[in-house]
Design a protein around this motif. Structure first.
Motif, PDB file in Angstrom:
ATOM      1  N   LEU A   4      -4.184   2.618   2.402  1.00  0.00           N
ATOM      2  CA  LEU A   4      -2.957   2.088   1.379  1.00  0.00           C
ATOM      3  C   LEU A   4      -1.625   2.649   1.884  1.00  0.00           C
ATOM      4  O   LEU A   4      -1.685   3.690   2.630  1.00  0.00           O
ATOM      5  CB  LEU A   4      -3.426   2.621  -0.207  1.00  0.00           C
ATOM      6  CG  LEU A   4      -4.271   2.069  -0.608  1.00  0.00           C
ATOM      7  CD1 LEU A   4      -4.406   2.715  -2.092  1.00  0.00           C
ATOM      8  CD2 LEU A   4      -4.137   0.633  -0.968  1.00  0.00           C
ATOM      9  N   ASP A  43      -2.662   2.636  -5.892  1.00  0.00           N
ATOM     10  CA  ASP A  43      -2.890   1.340  -5.370  1.00  0.00           C
ATOM     11  C   ASP A  43      -2.126   0.317  -6.588  1.00  0.00           C
ATOM     12  O   ASP A  43      -2.340  -0.848  -6.534  1.00  0.00           O
ATOM     13  CB  ASP A  43      -4.500   1.178  -5.655  1.00  0.00           C
ATOM     14  CG  ASP A  43      -5.053   1.145  -7.271  1.00  0.00           C
ATOM     15  OD1 ASP A  43      -4.330   1.745  -8.183  1.00  0.00           O
ATOM     16  OD2 ASP A  43      -6.183   0.836  -7.246  1.00  0.00           O
ATOM     17  N   ARG A  74      -1.409  -4.747  -8.028  1.00  0.00           N
ATOM     18  CA  ARG A  74      -2.234  -3.979  -7.569  1.00  0.00           C
ATOM     19  C   ARG A  74      -2.590  -4.293  -6.041  1.00  0.00           C
ATOM     20  O   ARG A  74      -2.503  -5.406  -5.702  1.00  0.00           O
ATOM     21  CB  ARG A  74      -3.660  -3.925  -8.320  1.00  0.00           C
ATOM     22  CG  ARG A  74      -4.825  -3.139  -7.863  1.00  0.00           C
ATOM     23  CD  ARG A  74      -5.738  -2.711  -8.795  1.00  0.00           C
ATOM     24  NE  ARG A  74      -5.279  -2.496 -10.347  1.00  0.00           N
ATOM     25  CZ  ARG A  74      -4.712  -1.225 -10.779  1.00  0.00           C
ATOM     26  NH1 ARG A  74      -4.438  -0.312  -9.981  1.00  0.00           N
ATOM     27  NH2 ARG A  74      -4.253  -0.943 -12.147  1.00  0.00           N
ATOM     28  N   ASN A  76      -4.930  -4.278  -2.911  1.00  0.00           N
ATOM     29  CA  ASN A  76      -6.665  -4.235  -2.623  1.00  0.00           C
ATOM     30  C   ASN A  76      -6.861  -3.994  -1.446  1.00  0.00           C
ATOM     31  O   ASN A  76      -6.175  -4.561  -0.326  1.00  0.00           O
ATOM     32  CB  ASN A  76      -7.170  -5.550  -3.253  1.00  0.00           C
ATOM     33  CG  ASN A  76      -6.880  -5.886  -4.617  1.00  0.00           C
ATOM     34  OD1 ASN A  76      -7.535  -5.039  -5.386  1.00  0.00           O
ATOM     35  ND2 ASN A  76      -6.458  -6.711  -5.046  1.00  0.00           N
TER      36      ASN A  76
END
Length: 152
Positions: A4, A43, A74, A76
């Motif tokens: 991330l 996230d 969000r 992913n």
């Protein structure tokens, strides 16, 4: 799994496109953009798009009081990519698509919010959901053709 992006606030300029480059027809020297402010926490992602104008190398902000496009979403993480899925949660100065659930009759003068509350109409929410591929780079990221820099 893709890592991330680093948590923090990111800033990017998004052109409003060829049809919006010259919003003020009496002045052909200005160019309009959305100054995108992207906040990432783990996230979770929050995106706000505010109109700005660049004229003679100077940035100016819209005279409006804000509240333009605000998204929550969000991130992913997949083995070979990162995808951000957003939902539009606030917008001003934008037409909202809807459909009547029953003929409105004399109720057609009600606001959209009131027609939805009374079961006369429903909002087409498909316009409020967007997904973007996200790529990271040292000190920044790229999403939907916009390059973002981590704000320090």
């Amino acid at each position: 799994m893709q890592a991330l992006p680093a948590a923090g606030a990111y800033i990017g300029l998004e052109s409003m496109g060829p049809s919006h480059d010259d919003i003020t027809p009496d002045d052909t020297t200005d160019r309009w953009y959305h100054e995108n402010r992207l906040l990432i926490r783990g996230d979770s992602a929050f995106l706000e798009k505010m109109p700005v104008v660049i004229k003679d190398g100077e940035k100016g902000y819209s005279a409006s009081d804000g509240g333009f496009y605000t998204y929550k979403g969000r991130i992913n993480a997949y083995p070979d990519s990162l995808v951000t899925r957003f939902r539009l949660v606030n917008h001003d100065y934008m037409l909202t698509r809807f459909r009547y659930l029953r003929p409105p009759g004399k109720d057609s003068t009600l606001s959209l919010g009131e027609m939805v509350a009374r079961g006369i109409a429903e909002v087409d929410s498909s316009r409020f959901k967007v997904s973007y591929q996200l790529t990271t780079s040292p000190g920044g990221l790229s999403m939907d053709g916009v390059t973002y820099e981590l704000k320090k």
